[in-house]
Design an enzyme around this catalytic site. Sequence first.
Site, PDB file in Angstrom:
ATOM      1  CB  SER A 265      -0.871   0.007   1.251  1.00 58.24           C
ATOM      2  OG  SER A 265      -0.055   0.262   2.381  1.00 58.24           O
ATOM      3  CE  LYS A 266      -0.485   8.504  -0.023  1.00 58.47           C
ATOM      4  NZ  LYS A 266       0.804   8.941   0.464  1.00 58.47           N
TER       5      LYS A 266
END
Length: 511
Positions: A265-266
């Site tokens: 994920s970011k």
Amino acid sequence: MPTRPVRVRFAPSPTGPLHIGGLRTALFNYLLARKNKGTFILRIEDTDQNRYVPGAEEYIIESLKWAGIVPDEGVSFGGDYGPYRQSDRKSIYKKYADQLVESGNAYYCFDTPEELDKLRKDYESRKETFVYGSAVREGLNNSLSMSREELDQKLSSGTAYVVRFRFDPAEEIIMNDLIRGEVKVQASTLDDKVLFKSDGMPTYHLANVTDDYLMKISHVIRGEEWLPSLPLHVALYKAFGWEESMPQFAHLPLILKPDGKGKLSKRDGDKGGFPVFPLEWKDPESGDISSGYREAGYFPEACVNILAFLGWNPGSEQELFSLAELSEAFSLEKVGKSGSKFDPDKARWYNHQYLQMKPDAELVKPLSDILSKKGITALSSRNMEKIISLVKERSDFVNDLWTQSEFFFIRPEQYDPEVVKKRWNNQVYLQLKETLVFLEEQADFTSSILEPSLKSFIEKKEFSPGPLMNALRLCLVGASKGPGIFDIAEILGKDEVLLRIENALHKLKIA
Ligand code: GLU
């Protein structure tokens, strides 16, 4: 049977920046197309108006162009099967929803959101999950449970409705995935998904399947998060009578966090200091900036190579592949089933390799650009190339070329105190003074000339070479880092070398 022309599509929804997982999906589609002399298409799936983010479509196109994964057809690329943006195809889909209603494969539903909400809550209170499907549909507010008159009345009075797919509960849906093999599911367990919404727009499912059919897509390659949609898509092909044209499916494994625990994920990128988007992205609402591979200094070739190895491998030891080589070597059979961990160190390693492969002359411009942003004038291109050749091996990114070579362009004002403490003393100070006089008399500072002459001077004087060279480095660089001292002296040139030694003797005076 004649083989079908390979036509593949990348079909992102413009809901924000493209995650590198999305770019990998685009890449694998592109590679299959190139390998089979096929066509790679960009289709923008923007039927969900609530999730539309301004700038996202442009971002997707720019990312593909940057990576060199350029579509043959699609939004902003033209082609014979357009328009390629689903919101521009709005008028196409209703007909297909109607066709399914007429053939009994779909039905109108008039249940209000409040009614459905209440049902969901009732089920929840009994610790059950409400599924709008074959078990309950006959008892709900839809065309299956009302008379023809009642239905006509509702439709002509403009009551809001959605169209749902009608699964046949007796059916077993058999799907074939090129990566996962055969998967079977009992239709009675599935919910009758909405195909057409009250706002006159199709849902993802209807638009996606219809467009794949109309655009003659031969292979659907997409992320594994779309696997749960596959039974409906396969059932839709059957309901439309399009089984002959159904594409082959390949659902790509997830890209995992570096520790393998869950999807990348970011936040993982923020935590680990690596980008998860190809290009920098500024959120139009919050103004938050997310870093991109391009801005972090990755070469597009490196990024493509990194992505190719997340899920695919050539079955050999070779790790470096150009896009053209990948297009040759790629096959879906060599894509694994299990998720691949993203390794930030390996990503840097790839960039390092690509940096080493760049000719020095090609790196002069990017390094000069960094210098000019700092208001520093570049040296002659001959010297720039020399500097690059000296520091390249210690660099992973173009920006490292700068941090490794800074002292060539900026005269030291300060001297690393640790090094001064260790390397500077009365003896080297006096020896340097004598060395300075010797250097003043030398005409040629070419490293191959200066090195033997300075060494024989040191020998004659019976100075110990190690400490003196360390002190000389401190004068020229301000620290104990850098390439060979004679290479540094050659590039700096006589005047600058003398000046730097004088400066150090002055600033680091021994009382
Ligand atoms: N619009 C879907 C997405 O955003 C496409 C999925 C597919 O390729 O079918 O990923």
